[in-house]
Write a protein that holds these residues in place. Structure first.
Motif, PDB file in Angstrom:
ATOM      1  N   GLY A   1       0.805  -1.214   0.000  1.00 36.96           N
ATOM      2  CA  GLY A   1       0.000   0.000   0.000  1.00 36.96           C
ATOM      3  C   GLY A   1       0.840   1.266   0.000  1.00 36.96           C
ATOM      4  N   LEU A   2       2.038   1.210   0.588  1.00 34.99           N
ATOM      5  CA  LEU A   2       2.923   2.372   0.582  1.00 34.99           C
ATOM      6  C   LEU A   2       3.305   2.722  -0.847  1.00 34.99           C
ATOM      7  N   LEU A   3       3.615   1.706  -1.637  1.00 31.55           N
ATOM      8  CA  LEU A   3       3.995   1.933  -3.031  1.00 31.55           C
ATOM      9  C   LEU A   3       2.825   2.532  -3.814  1.00 31.55           C
ATOM     10  N   LYS A   4       1.630   2.002  -3.575  1.00 33.27           N
ATOM     11  CA  LYS A   4       0.454   2.521  -4.277  1.00 33.27           C
ATOM     12  C   LYS A   4       0.211   3.984  -3.931  1.00 33.27           C
ATOM     13  N   ARG A   5       0.288   4.328  -2.641  1.00 34.18           N
ATOM     14  CA  ARG A   5       0.048   5.710  -2.228  1.00 34.18           C
ATOM     15  C   ARG A   5       1.130   6.652  -2.770  1.00 34.18           C
ATOM     16  N   LEU A   6       2.351   6.174  -2.845  1.00 27.82           N
ATOM     17  CA  LEU A   6       3.425   7.003  -3.404  1.00 27.82           C
ATOM     18  C   LEU A   6       3.157   7.320  -4.874  1.00 27.82           C
TER      19      LEU A   6
ATOM     20  N   GLU B   1       2.575  11.003  -6.733  1.00 26.53           N
ATOM     21  CA  GLU B   1       3.461  11.467  -7.803  1.00 26.53           C
ATOM     22  C   GLU B   1       2.817  11.480  -9.180  1.00 26.53           C
ATOM     23  N   VAL B   2       1.765  10.684  -9.369  1.00 25.55           N
ATOM     24  CA  VAL B   2       1.153  10.554 -10.702  1.00 25.55           C
ATOM     25  C   VAL B   2      -0.277  11.093 -10.656  1.00 25.55           C
ATOM     26  N   PRO B   3      -0.508  12.290 -11.181  1.00 20.62           N
ATOM     27  CA  PRO B   3      -1.857  12.871 -11.151  1.00 20.62           C
ATOM     28  C   PRO B   3      -2.901  11.993 -11.834  1.00 20.62           C
ATOM     29  N   GLU B   4      -2.484  11.265 -12.861  1.00 19.15           N
ATOM     30  CA  GLU B   4      -3.430  10.409 -13.587  1.00 19.15           C
ATOM     31  C   GLU B   4      -3.946   9.268 -12.715  1.00 19.15           C
ATOM     32  N   ILE B   5      -3.123   8.796 -11.763  1.00 21.00           N
ATOM     33  CA  ILE B   5      -3.589   7.769 -10.827  1.00 21.00           C
ATOM     34  C   ILE B   5      -4.493   8.401  -9.776  1.00 21.00           C
ATOM     35  N   TYR B   6      -4.106   9.561  -9.305  1.00 18.04           N
ATOM     36  CA  TYR B   6      -4.892  10.251  -8.268  1.00 18.04           C
ATOM     37  C   TYR B   6      -6.296  10.572  -8.771  1.00 18.04           C
ATOM     38  N   ASP B   7      -6.413  11.005 -10.039  1.00 19.92           N
ATOM     39  CA  ASP B   7      -7.737  11.389 -10.545  1.00 19.92           C
ATOM     40  C   ASP B   7      -8.493  10.233 -11.201  1.00 19.92           C
ATOM     41  N   GLY B   8      -7.883   9.040 -11.233  1.00 23.06           N
ATOM     42  CA  GLY B   8      -8.580   7.859 -11.730  1.00 23.06           C
ATOM     43  C   GLY B   8      -8.406   7.589 -13.214  1.00 23.06           C
ATOM     44  N   THR B   9      -7.668   8.436 -13.921  1.00 22.61           N
ATOM     45  CA  THR B   9      -7.442   8.201 -15.352  1.00 22.61           C
ATOM     46  C   THR B   9      -6.645   6.911 -15.552  1.00 22.61           C
ATOM     47  N   VAL B  10      -5.678   6.704 -14.676  1.00 27.13           N
ATOM     48  CA  VAL B  10      -4.888   5.465 -14.676  1.00 27.13           C
ATOM     49  C   VAL B  10      -5.197   4.716 -13.380  1.00 27.13           C
ATOM     50  N   GLU B  11      -5.435   3.425 -13.506  1.00 26.69           N
ATOM     51  CA  GLU B  11      -5.802   2.601 -12.345  1.00 26.69           C
ATOM     52  C   GLU B  11      -4.686   1.621 -12.002  1.00 26.69           C
TER      53      GLU B  11
ATOM     54  N   PRO C   1      -0.678   4.289 -19.777  1.00 23.71           N
ATOM     55  CA  PRO C   1      -0.572   4.166 -18.326  1.00 23.71           C
ATOM     56  C   PRO C   1       0.858   4.021 -17.834  1.00 23.71           C
ATOM     57  N   VAL C   2       1.669   3.284 -18.598  1.00 23.53           N
ATOM     58  CA  VAL C   2       3.061   3.095 -18.186  1.00 23.53           C
ATOM     59  C   VAL C   2       3.835   4.404 -18.288  1.00 23.53           C
ATOM     60  N   GLY C   3       3.648   5.107 -19.406  1.00 20.79           N
ATOM     61  CA  GLY C   3       4.337   6.378 -19.598  1.00 20.79           C
ATOM     62  C   GLY C   3       3.926   7.418 -18.563  1.00 20.79           C
ATOM     63  N   SER C   4       2.648   7.398 -18.172  1.00 19.70           N
ATOM     64  CA  SER C   4       2.175   8.335 -17.153  1.00 19.70           C
ATOM     65  C   SER C   4       2.899   8.111 -15.835  1.00 19.70           C
TER      66      SER C   4
ATOM     67  N   GLY D   1      11.706   9.820 -16.813  1.00 24.21           N
ATOM     68  CA  GLY D   1      11.669   8.940 -15.640  1.00 24.21           C
ATOM     69  C   GLY D   1      11.549   9.664 -14.321  1.00 24.21           C
ATOM     70  N   GLY D   2      11.180  10.943 -14.364  1.00 23.48           N
ATOM     71  CA  GLY D   2      11.183  11.765 -13.159  1.00 23.48           C
ATOM     72  C   GLY D   2      10.224  11.308 -12.083  1.00 23.48           C
ATOM     73  N   ARG D   3       9.005  10.886 -12.486  1.00 21.20           N
ATOM     74  CA  ARG D   3       8.001  10.512 -11.485  1.00 21.20           C
ATOM     75  C   ARG D   3       8.407   9.245 -10.722  1.00 21.20           C
ATOM     76  N   VAL D   4       8.737   8.210 -11.475  1.00 28.64           N
ATOM     77  CA  VAL D   4       9.079   6.956 -10.810  1.00 28.64           C
ATOM     78  C   VAL D   4      10.395   7.075 -10.042  1.00 28.64           C
ATOM     79  N   GLN D   5      11.303   7.927 -10.534  1.00 27.40           N
ATOM     80  CA  GLN D   5      12.587   8.071  -9.849  1.00 27.40           C
ATOM     81  C   GLN D   5      12.412   8.696  -8.476  1.00 27.40           C
ATOM     82  N   THR D   6      11.439   9.594  -8.350  1.00 32.57           N
ATOM     83  CA  THR D   6      11.143  10.191  -7.048  1.00 32.57           C
ATOM     84  C   THR D   6      10.721   9.110  -6.052  1.00 32.57           C
ATOM     85  N   ILE D   7       9.926   8.158  -6.533  1.00 31.23           N
ATOM     86  CA  ILE D   7       9.463   7.062  -5.673  1.00 31.23           C
ATOM     87  C   ILE D   7      10.628   6.131  -5.338  1.00 31.23           C
ATOM     88  N   VAL D   8      11.450   5.850  -6.325  1.00 33.52           N
ATOM     89  CA  VAL D   8      12.631   5.008  -6.104  1.00 33.52           C
ATOM     90  C   VAL D   8      13.525   5.633  -5.031  1.00 33.52           C
TER      91      VAL D   8
END
Length: 365
Positions: free
Chosen positions: A202-207, A211-221, A246-249, A255-262
Motif C-alpha cells: 500500500g505504501l507503493l500505491k500511495r506514493l 506522484e502521478v496525477p493520472e492515478i490520483y484522478d482515476g485516469t490510470v488505475e 498508463p506506463v508512460g504516465s 523517468g522523473g516521477r518513478v525516480q522520485t518514488i525510487v
C-alpha cells in the motif's frame, strides 16, 4: 468550590468539545467516592453540584421504614415525618451531610476528573483523526528506536514502526523524515496506538498516487502490486482511455516521477507493467524485462507455461527466482518458465510456426 470551576468547564466545552453536563456528572460520581473514602462513610449518598454558584453539597439518602435495622441506610417513619409530615413508608429522605472541610477534597477531586476527561477527550480526537487514515500514507519524523520498534512522530502522537515492517538494509537516524503507511489504528488504555509500515504494498500505491496525477484522478488505475520491499517491486497499471499511456504516465518525463518514488524507497527497483485482461499478454508483460516467445495457458489450474529464448531464461527467472516470483504474485497465475530449446525438445514450441515475439511492455528502473 467557586465559580472558577464553572468557568473552566465552560472553557473546556468550547475549546475541547467536552460536554459540561458530562463533566459535571463525572465530577459528582468521583465526589461520592471521595466522600466515602475520606470520611469512612458507607451510606448511600448523592452529591449536588450547583451549576449556578459552583457550590457542592452532599446528601445522605435513607429509606423510610417501620423498624430501623441500619441507621446508615434507613430512617424511621416517625423521624421522617418530623422532617416532613408528607413522608410515607418506602419514601427516600435526603439529609445534608456535607463535611466542613469537604471543599478542599472536592477541589482536588474535580481537578483530577477534569484532567482525566480532557486527556481522554484528546485521545479520542486523535483516534478519530487517525482511524480515518488507516491504509493511507503520512510523513513522520524518526524520534528514537529500540530492538522492537522505531518511534515515528506524527505530530500529536507517536507511531510504531515494527522491526518486521522496516525495509531490509534501511538505516533510520533520529530526525529523519520518512513516509510510512498506516496499517492499524486501535484504542488502548494509554491512548491510540498507531502501527505503520515501510514494507506494505500500500505504501507503493500511495506514493504513485502522490506522484502521478493520472492515478490520483482515476485516469490510470493501479490493478495489482507485488513487492519485495527494499529490493524490487512490480506494479500493474491500466487506462480505460486508449489515448492514455498508463506506463508512460507513471514513468514521467525522463523517468522523473518513478525516480522520485525510487529515491523515497532508497533505490528499490520498480517495474511498471501494463495490465491486460488477457492472461497471455498480462503474464508476458509481467515477466519483463525478459522477452517472451509464447505463453500457454491452463485455465483450470490457473497456470501458465512461458517460453523464452535460451539467452533470456536467467533474466526471466531473475536472481533467486525473484522476477518469476513477483510476476506470479502480480498476475495471480502460476508461472512455469521454459527455455526455447527445452520447449522445442518437449514439443511445446515450434519456432517455425510461432508468431512474432511478444514485445516489451514495461519500463524498469
Amino acid at each position: 468550590m467557586s465559580s472558577e470551576l464553572l468557568d473552566a468547564l465552560t472553557f473546556l466545552e468550547k475549546e475541547k468539545g467536552i460536554s459540561k453536563d458530562i463533566l459535571i456528572e463525572a465530577i459528582e460520581a468521583a465526589l461520592i467516592s471521595a466522600y466515602k473514602r475520606n470520611f469512612h462513610q458507607a451510606q448511600n449518598v448523592r452529591v449536588d453540584f450547583n451549576t449556578t454558584t459552583g457550590s457542592i453539597r452532599v446528601f445522605a439518602r435513607k429509606n423510610v421504614v417501620e423498624e430501623v435495622t441500619d441507621s446508615r441506610q434507613e430512617l424511621s417513619l416517625e423521624e421522617a415525618q418530623k422532617i416532613n409530615p408528607q413522608y410515607e413508608l418506602e419514601d427516600i429522605v435526603e439529609l445534608e451531610v456535607t463535611p466542613r472541610d469537604f471543599g478542599r477534597i472536592a477541589a482536588q477531586t474535580a481537578k483530577q476528573v477534569v484532567t482525566q476527561r480532557v486527556r481522554e477527550a484528546e485521545r479520542g480526537i486523535i483516534f478519530s483523526e487517525f482511524i480515518d487514515r488507516e491504509e493511507d500514507i503520512i510523513t513522520g519524523v524518526v524520534q528514537r528506536q529500540d530492538h522492537r520498534y522505531i518511534y515515528v512522530n506524527l505530530g500529536r502522537v507517536e507511531a510504531l514502526l515494527p522491526a518486521t515492517e522496516q525495509m531490509p538494509g534501511e538505516k533510520y537516524t533520529t530526525n529523519d523524515r520518512i513516509k510510512v503507511f498506516i496499517t492499524k489504528v486501535e484504542k488502548t488504555t494509554k491512548g491510540p496506538q498507531i502501527l505503520v509500515s515501510r514494507t506494505h504494498p500500500g505504501l507503493l500505491k500511495r506514493l504513485f498516487e502522490l506522484e502521478v496525477p493520472e492515478i490520483y484522478d482515476g485516469t490510470v488505475e493501479v490493478k495489482s502490486i507485488a513487492r519485495e520491499a527494499g529490493d524490487r517491486s512490480k506494479i500493474a497499471v491500466h487506462a480505460a482511455d486508449p489515448e492514455v499511456d498508463p506506463v508512460g504516465s507513471c514513468v514521467g518525463q525522463k523517468g522523473g516521477r518513478v525516480q522520485t518514488i525510487v529515491n523515497e524507497l532508497n533505490g528499490e527497483k520498480i517495474d511498471i507493467v501494463r495490465w491486460s485482461e488477457d492472461p497471455v499478454v498480462y503474464v508476458a508483460n509481467a515477466l519483463s524485462p525478459a522477452k517472451v516467445l509464447e505463453v500457454l495457458v491452463n485455465e483450470e489450474e490457473k497456470m501458465t507455461t512461458v517460453i523464452v529464448p535460451d539467452y533470456q531464461l536467467s533474466l526471466a527467472i531473475g536472481k533467486r527466482g525473484q522476477n518469476a516470483r513477483l510476476a506470479a504474485k502480480l498476475t495471480g497465475w502460476k508461472i512455469d518458465i521454459k527455455s526455447q530449446s527445452d520447449a522445442e525438445e518437449s514439443g511445446l514450441y515450434n519456432s517455425e510456426e510461432a508468431e512474432e515475439n511478444f514485445g516489451l511492455s514495461e519500463e524498469e528502473f
